[in-house]
Design a protein around this motif. Structure first.
Motif, short mmCIF file in Angstrom:
data_model
loop_
_atom_site.label_atom_id
_atom_site.label_comp_id
_atom_site.label_asym_id
_atom_site.label_seq_id
_atom_site.Cartn_x
_atom_site.Cartn_y
_atom_site.Cartn_z
N ASP A 175 71.56 -82.77 -1.60
CA ASP A 175 71.85 -83.19 -2.58
C ASP A 175 73.19 -84.44 -2.48
O ASP A 175 73.22 -85.39 -2.91
CB ASP A 175 72.48 -82.34 -3.69
CG ASP A 175 73.02 -82.99 -4.98
OD1 ASP A 175 72.49 -83.89 -5.53
OD2 ASP A 175 74.13 -82.66 -5.38
N LEU A 176 74.13 -84.00 -1.29
CA LEU A 176 75.25 -84.96 -0.96
C LEU A 176 74.65 -86.08 -0.37
O LEU A 176 74.81 -87.13 -0.69
CB LEU A 176 75.82 -84.34 0.03
CG LEU A 176 76.80 -84.84 0.79
CD1 LEU A 176 77.96 -85.56 -0.22
CD2 LEU A 176 77.52 -84.36 1.84
N ALA A 235 72.60 -78.04 -0.96
CA ALA A 235 73.95 -78.77 -1.25
C ALA A 235 73.86 -79.92 -0.34
O ALA A 235 74.46 -81.35 -0.84
CB ALA A 235 74.94 -77.93 -1.23
N ALA A 236 73.60 -80.05 0.69
CA ALA A 236 73.75 -81.08 1.83
C ALA A 236 72.57 -81.81 1.31
O ALA A 236 72.88 -83.15 1.42
CB ALA A 236 73.62 -80.61 3.29
N ASN A 290 75.11 -90.04 -0.92
CA ASN A 290 75.98 -90.56 -0.21
C ASN A 290 75.05 -90.48 1.29
O ASN A 290 75.44 -89.41 1.98
CB ASN A 290 77.15 -89.99 -0.03
CG ASN A 290 78.35 -90.78 0.85
OD1 ASN A 290 77.78 -91.44 1.51
ND2 ASN A 290 79.42 -90.04 0.93
N GLY A 295 81.60 -82.37 -0.17
CA GLY A 295 80.36 -82.25 -0.98
C GLY A 295 79.74 -80.72 -0.86
O GLY A 295 79.07 -80.35 -1.53
N LEU A 296 80.25 -80.12 0.21
CA LEU A 296 79.64 -78.85 0.63
C LEU A 296 80.78 -77.62 0.11
O LEU A 296 80.43 -76.39 0.24
CB LEU A 296 79.29 -78.49 2.04
CG LEU A 296 78.41 -79.38 2.57
CD1 LEU A 296 78.06 -79.06 4.09
CD2 LEU A 296 76.92 -79.52 1.94
N GLU A 304 83.99 -86.05 3.20
CA GLU A 304 83.14 -86.24 2.02
C GLU A 304 82.10 -85.19 2.29
O GLU A 304 81.63 -84.56 1.49
CB GLU A 304 82.44 -87.77 2.05
CG GLU A 304 83.58 -88.76 1.68
CD GLU A 304 82.67 -90.10 1.61
OE1 GLU A 304 83.51 -91.04 0.96
OE2 GLU A 304 81.88 -90.29 2.38
N ILE A 305 81.89 -84.94 3.58
CA ILE A 305 80.93 -83.74 3.82
C ILE A 305 81.56 -82.63 3.53
O ILE A 305 81.07 -81.70 2.87
CB ILE A 305 80.43 -83.71 5.41
CG1 ILE A 305 79.74 -84.90 5.59
CG2 ILE A 305 79.63 -82.32 5.72
CD1 ILE A 305 79.28 -85.04 7.11
N PRO A 332 78.16 -90.01 4.78
CA PRO A 332 79.22 -89.38 4.36
C PRO A 332 80.31 -89.28 5.45
O PRO A 332 79.74 -89.04 6.71
CB PRO A 332 78.90 -87.99 3.87
CG PRO A 332 77.66 -87.73 4.61
CD PRO A 332 76.90 -89.08 4.85
#
Ligand code: FES
Ligand code: FES
Length: 160
Positions: free
Chosen positions: A115-116, A112-113, A120, A131-132, A127-128, A123
């Motif tokens: 992908d974030l 997931a990180a 971005n 995003g997670l 946003e982190i 971040p």
């Protein structure tokens, strides 16, 4: 027993194939048929995020897909993050910043990180966290995870 279907896909850069019943989940195909047990199974209904992988470059829950739906796809699992025996910068940062305890959520958290950071690269903390937010951790309180992703983002930006 239902008829088995041929499935051919690219996992971590390697073409893999197998045969599975049409009802088999992708996460079970990865773990049981391809032996890639790094992808974890928690809730099996799309809540915990432990089964997160990258499917054609985007984060996806492998417990919400059938293996036959991934036929022809490109998949990245946690086993594909390290290269030439060297941990991915995200993995190094999780290690250094105590981004894991039991490790159950970690494969999903790392993907997931990734992908974030692919959408971005710089971040903010908010946003982190956002995003997670689709991956649940019952151990860490998330502080170390957020620090790790921030550190990995800096490292990846510096590496260009
Ligand atoms: S096992 Fe897939 S979201 Fe929980
Ligand atoms: S480290 Fe244990 S669930 Fe996240």
């Amino acid at each position: 027993m239902a008829e088995l279907r041929e499935i051919r896909l690219t996992v971590n850069g390697v073409v893999r194939q197998g045969r599975a019943e049409p009802r088999k989940l992708l996460v079970d195909f990865l773990r049981e048929d391809l032996g890639l047990t790094g992808t974890h199974v928690g809730c099996e209904h799309g809540i915990c995020g432990a089964c997160t992988i990258l499917l054609n470059g985007e984060a996806a829950r492998s417990c919400l897909m059938l293996a036959v739906q991934a036929d022809g796809a490109e998949i990245l699992t946690v086993e594909g993050l390290a290269t030439d025996g060297k941990l991915h910068p995200l993995q190094e940062a999780f290690w250094e910043h105590h981004g894991l305890q039991c490790g159950f959520c970690t494969p999903g958290m790392l993907l997931a990180a990734l992908d974030l950071l692919s959408v971005n690269p710089s971040p903010t903390e908010a946003e982190i966290r956002a995003g997670l937010s689709a991956v649940l951790c019952r151990c860490t309180g998330y502080q170390g995870i957020v620090r790790a992703v921030k550190a990995a983002a800096e490292r990846l930006r510096a590496a260009g």
